[in-house]
Design an enzyme around this catalytic site. Sequence first.
Site, short mmCIF file in Angstrom:
data_model
loop_
_atom_site.label_atom_id
_atom_site.label_comp_id
_atom_site.label_asym_id
_atom_site.label_seq_id
_atom_site.Cartn_x
_atom_site.Cartn_y
_atom_site.Cartn_z
N SER A 16 0.81 -1.22 0.00
CA SER A 16 0.00 0.00 0.00
C SER A 16 0.85 1.27 0.00
O SER A 16 0.51 2.23 -0.71
CB SER A 16 -0.96 0.00 1.20
OG SER A 16 -1.89 -1.05 1.06
N THR A 61 -5.36 -2.90 8.95
CA THR A 61 -5.38 -4.28 8.45
C THR A 61 -5.24 -5.25 9.62
O THR A 61 -5.32 -4.84 10.79
CB THR A 61 -4.30 -4.48 7.35
OG1 THR A 61 -4.49 -5.76 6.76
CG2 THR A 61 -2.89 -4.36 7.90
N LYS A 65 -8.92 -4.73 12.36
CA LYS A 65 -10.08 -4.17 11.64
C LYS A 65 -11.34 -4.11 12.51
O LYS A 65 -12.18 -3.24 12.30
CB LYS A 65 -10.36 -4.98 10.38
CG LYS A 65 -9.38 -4.73 9.25
CD LYS A 65 -9.80 -5.52 8.01
CE LYS A 65 -8.91 -5.21 6.82
NZ LYS A 65 -9.39 -5.87 5.59
N ASN A 86 -11.59 -0.67 7.54
CA ASN A 86 -10.24 -0.70 6.94
C ASN A 86 -9.73 0.69 6.62
O ASN A 86 -8.60 0.84 6.17
CB ASN A 86 -10.21 -1.60 5.69
CG ASN A 86 -10.78 -0.91 4.48
OD1 ASN A 86 -11.63 -0.02 4.59
ND2 ASN A 86 -10.33 -1.32 3.31
N ASP A 101 -13.30 -2.19 1.39
CA ASP A 101 -13.14 -3.49 0.72
C ASP A 101 -14.38 -3.82 -0.11
O ASP A 101 -14.29 -4.46 -1.16
CB ASP A 101 -12.93 -4.62 1.76
CG ASP A 101 -11.52 -4.64 2.32
OD1 ASP A 101 -10.61 -4.11 1.66
OD2 ASP A 101 -11.34 -5.17 3.43
N ALA A 127 -14.74 -17.26 5.28
CA ALA A 127 -15.74 -16.57 6.10
C ALA A 127 -15.06 -15.61 7.08
O ALA A 127 -15.62 -15.26 8.10
CB ALA A 127 -16.61 -17.58 6.85
N GLY A 128 -13.83 -15.19 6.74
CA GLY A 128 -13.11 -14.22 7.58
C GLY A 128 -13.52 -12.80 7.22
O GLY A 128 -14.58 -12.56 6.62
N GLY A 129 -12.66 -11.84 7.57
CA GLY A 129 -12.99 -10.43 7.37
C GLY A 129 -13.21 -10.07 5.91
O GLY A 129 -14.18 -9.38 5.57
N THR A 152 -14.13 -23.75 8.85
CA THR A 152 -14.81 -23.79 10.16
C THR A 152 -16.29 -23.51 9.93
O THR A 152 -16.68 -22.37 9.61
CB THR A 152 -14.20 -22.74 11.10
OG1 THR A 152 -12.78 -22.93 11.13
CG2 THR A 152 -14.76 -22.85 12.51
N GLY A 245 -6.21 -10.69 -7.17
CA GLY A 245 -6.64 -9.82 -6.08
C GLY A 245 -6.12 -8.39 -6.20
O GLY A 245 -6.49 -7.52 -5.40
P1 NAP Z 1 -9.08 -13.76 8.10
O1 NAP Z 1 -10.16 -12.90 8.65
O2 NAP Z 1 -7.99 -14.25 8.99
O3 NAP Z 1 -9.80 -15.05 7.40
C1 NAP Z 1 -9.04 -16.09 6.88
C2 NAP Z 1 -9.92 -17.07 6.09
O4 NAP Z 1 -9.06 -18.05 5.49
C3 NAP Z 1 -10.92 -17.85 6.96
O5 NAP Z 1 -12.06 -18.15 6.20
C4 NAP Z 1 -10.12 -19.12 7.29
O6 NAP Z 1 -10.94 -20.23 7.59
C5 NAP Z 1 -9.44 -19.37 5.96
N1 NAP Z 1 -8.24 -20.20 6.07
C6 NAP Z 1 -7.04 -19.83 6.61
N2 NAP Z 1 -6.18 -20.87 6.55
C7 NAP Z 1 -6.86 -21.90 5.99
C8 NAP Z 1 -6.51 -23.24 5.67
N3 NAP Z 1 -5.27 -23.73 5.91
N4 NAP Z 1 -7.44 -24.03 5.07
C9 NAP Z 1 -8.68 -23.55 4.82
N5 NAP Z 1 -9.08 -22.28 5.12
C10 NAP Z 1 -8.17 -21.48 5.68
O7 NAP Z 1 -8.34 -13.03 6.88
P2 NAP Z 1 -8.97 -11.98 5.85
O8 NAP Z 1 -8.74 -10.59 6.31
O9 NAP Z 1 -10.35 -12.41 5.53
O10 NAP Z 1 -8.00 -12.18 4.57
C11 NAP Z 1 -8.08 -13.35 3.78
C12 NAP Z 1 -7.22 -13.19 2.53
O11 NAP Z 1 -7.74 -12.14 1.72
C13 NAP Z 1 -5.77 -12.81 2.83
O12 NAP Z 1 -4.94 -13.49 1.90
C14 NAP Z 1 -5.71 -11.31 2.54
O13 NAP Z 1 -4.43 -10.87 2.14
C15 NAP Z 1 -6.71 -11.22 1.39
N6 NAP Z 1 -7.31 -9.89 1.26
C16 NAP Z 1 -7.15 -9.26 0.07
C17 NAP Z 1 -7.74 -8.02 -0.14
C18 NAP Z 1 -7.57 -7.34 -1.45
O14 NAP Z 1 -7.83 -6.14 -1.53
N7 NAP Z 1 -7.17 -8.05 -2.50
C19 NAP Z 1 -8.47 -7.40 0.89
C20 NAP Z 1 -8.62 -8.08 2.12
C21 NAP Z 1 -8.02 -9.33 2.28
P3 NAP Z 1 -11.37 -20.53 9.13
O15 NAP Z 1 -12.55 -19.65 9.43
O16 NAP Z 1 -11.69 -21.98 9.12
O17 NAP Z 1 -10.17 -20.19 10.00
#
Ligand code: NAP
Length: 283
Positions: A16, A61, A65, A86, A101, A127-129, A152, A245
Amino acid sequence: MKKSGILGCPLGHSISPCFQNAAFTNLGIEATYEAWPVVMAELPERIQNLRESDFLGANVTIPYKELVIPLLDEIDDWALKIGSVNTIVNEAGLLIGYNTDTVGFLRAISEYGNYEPSGRDVLLIGAGGAARAAAHALMEAGVKTLWIANRTYDRVKRLADELLEIGEVKPIGLDGPEFRKSAASVSLIVNSTSLGMKHTPEAHINPLEGLNIGSSTLVTDMVYNPLDTPMLTDAENRGCRILSGLPMLVLQGAASFELWTGEGAPVDVMFSAARQALIDQSD
Ligand code: NAP
């Protein structure tokens, strides 16, 4: 010189600063954007500092968040629905929280994926952020059926329950017949997990491995480093359209930039700087 930056921990691979500083320079705005690694104990004080007149605001981030919300004065509607901020804007000492986002994701699939979600069926993985932002954005955009698959199950069930009053949402596990069926039938698949992300133990994992996918499906990844994740490479080899992405990252940043400056963001300049930053990191 005005200041802005990104608050998180860790911030080692954030690109960023590269594309936000390129935008300030391009428009001749006297401002900087810095990486601000912050440990949990410092967060309230760092947020309080943003009220000073030389701060435009900040991006937020992982892992802050949600945690910043009680430290702010106002939260906009999207951020409230998603439960995550964010972008923070300093308006004369008042701190307003936004979530860009959502708009970044919708603009990315529309302008760079040529995809309009209204009336369509979509599979969202995660199902994360980030997934929460995409799920709310897709439902508000009129998706017909949203399948959400997560490792999960409790987490995806909670997200689906929140969205049920807007439309049809089906929470499912990351394997099994419903996952296979949805992957084969939808017109858009979105990976919003960290699977495939560089520098992680899961960098080699493709969540769609071995599944049937329609050849007209748009397959998009929120992971932007690398641009060619295992999932996207596989989908492209099968003849699907793909979207990395990076457009979402740049467009959520462009929306933050516009909130801080009131100026139209120079998106092309931001894209070039973001691509160059990824190339520099891979050297
Ligand atoms: P987060 O809140 O930590 O959520 C992580 C997600 O990934 C959850 O659904 C988690 O599942 C799953 N996960 C993690 N490890 C896993 C594994 N080994 N097997 C299966 N599922 C797994 O993170 P987030 O903020 O949502 O970010 C997720 C991704 O999106 C990151 O790579 C981030 O860099 C990217 N992102 C990109 C942008 C963009 O602008 N391009 C914006 C935001 C985020 P569980 O619920 O089971 O733990």
